[in-house]
Design an enzyme around this catalytic site. Structure first.
Site, PDB file in Angstrom:
ATOM      1  N   GLY A  12      63.311 -33.229  81.409  1.00 39.91           N
ATOM      2  CA  GLY A  12      62.504 -32.052  81.755  1.00 39.91           C
ATOM      3  C   GLY A  12      63.286 -30.766  81.944  1.00 39.91           C
ATOM      4  N   HIS A 103      62.426 -29.255  68.283  1.00 39.85           N
ATOM      5  CA  HIS A 103      63.191 -30.347  67.686  1.00 39.85           C
ATOM      6  C   HIS A 103      64.663 -29.944  67.689  1.00 39.85           C
ATOM      7  CE1 HIS A 103      63.753 -33.948  65.344  1.00 39.85           C
ATOM      8  NE2 HIS A 103      64.607 -33.271  64.603  1.00 39.85           N
TER       9      HIS A 103
HETATM   10  C1  GRF Z   1      65.342 -31.834  73.881  1.00 42.45           C
HETATM   11  O1  GRF Z   1      66.590 -31.957  73.271  1.00 42.45           O
HETATM   12  C2  GRF Z   1      64.294 -31.546  72.844  1.00 42.45           C
HETATM   13  O2  GRF Z   1      64.772 -30.826  71.761  1.00 42.45           O
HETATM   14  C3  GRF Z   1      63.891 -32.915  72.403  1.00 42.45           C
HETATM   15  O3  GRF Z   1      63.952 -33.694  73.565  1.00 42.45           O
HETATM   16  C4  GRF Z   1      64.878 -33.132  74.485  1.00 42.45           C
HETATM   17  C5  GRF Z   1      64.173 -32.937  75.786  1.00 42.45           C
HETATM   18  O4  GRF Z   1      65.015 -32.618  76.848  1.00 42.45           O
HETATM   19  N1  GRF Z   1      62.652 -32.889  71.679  1.00 42.45           N
HETATM   20  P1  GRF Z   1      64.405 -32.311  78.287  1.00 42.45           P
HETATM   21  O5  GRF Z   1      63.537 -33.466  78.694  1.00 42.45           O
HETATM   22  O6  GRF Z   1      63.630 -31.029  78.196  1.00 42.45           O
HETATM   23  O7  GRF Z   1      65.588 -32.167  79.195  1.00 42.45           O
END
Ligand code: GRF
Length: 195
Positions: A12, A103
């Site tokens: 998150g 992504h």
């Molecule tokens: C991020 O690297 C995003 O690009 C991918 O999942 C990850 C999420 O990280 N889709 P977080 O949960 O926001 O720390």
């Protein structure tokens, strides 16, 4: 007032950053955090941020009732911030051009089924790519293939590892994701939708 819903499955950090970015903006409200993973640290973050949390099971998520619930909340934009389930077609159809995803690579490369989390960075490093980056895009019925809203790039060093690349990508996400969301929210307003 623009009403956001943020979908999460993991740590998150993007949720945190988006909430902080919009915290002083009276025109944006994060209506809820939708989470599919009872172990996600995002749950703690949502609580600390004071944002209502909606935990979902797969059954909830695939129901027509969930789509109705989101519609009844008057959501202007669904933000997928590290959300790892494929979206059901009825949800995507109910929110055309109102769902965005981030992504951690330069789509269309390194996207699609199986390319999530560290798998993306491992593949990019193994292929000795000169660059990677982030892609913010609209969501359609397929994985990682909707219209691109924003891309930002970083160069890979000679001795780059998946972990060091992940750290670079993380910085890009923190810098650009909220900005891309803001653009989407307010360019829609300019074109006359949801004024
Ligand atoms: C991020 O690297 C995003 O690009 C991918 O999942 C990850 C999420 O990280 N889709 P977080 O949960 O926001 O720390």
């Amino acid at each position: 007032m623009k009403r956001l819903s943020i979908f999460v499955s993991g740590n998150g950090t993007n949720l945190q950053r988006i909430a902080e970015y919009f915290s002083n903006n009276k025109d944006v409200e994060i209506v809820n955090v939708v989470c599919n993973n009872p172990k996600a640290y995002s749950i703690e973050r949502a609580k600390k941020l004071g944002i209502p949390l909606r935990m979902i099971t797969k059954q909830d998520f695939n129901s027509e009732a969930f789509v109705k619930e989101m519609q009844s909340l008057g959501i202007d934009l669904i933000v997928l911030a590290g959300f790892l389930w494929k979206l059901p077609e009825n949800l995507v159809k109910a929110f055309p051009k109102k769902i965005v995803n981030i992504h951690p690579a330069l789509l269309p490369k390194y996207g699609g089924k199986g390319f999530y989390g560290e798998h993306v960075h491992e593949a990019v490093v193994a292929a000795k790519e000169a660059q990677s980056g982030i892609t913010v895009h609209y969501v359609n019925e397929l994985y990682d293939s909707g219209e691109i809203i924003l891309q930002a790039r970083v160069s890979l060093d000679e001795n780059e590892t998946p972990d060091s690349l992940a750290a670079k990508i993380h910085q890009l996400e923190q810098a650009y994701f909220p900005v891309a969301i803001e653009q989407v929210l307010f360019s829609n307003a300019l074109s006359g939708r949801n004024p």
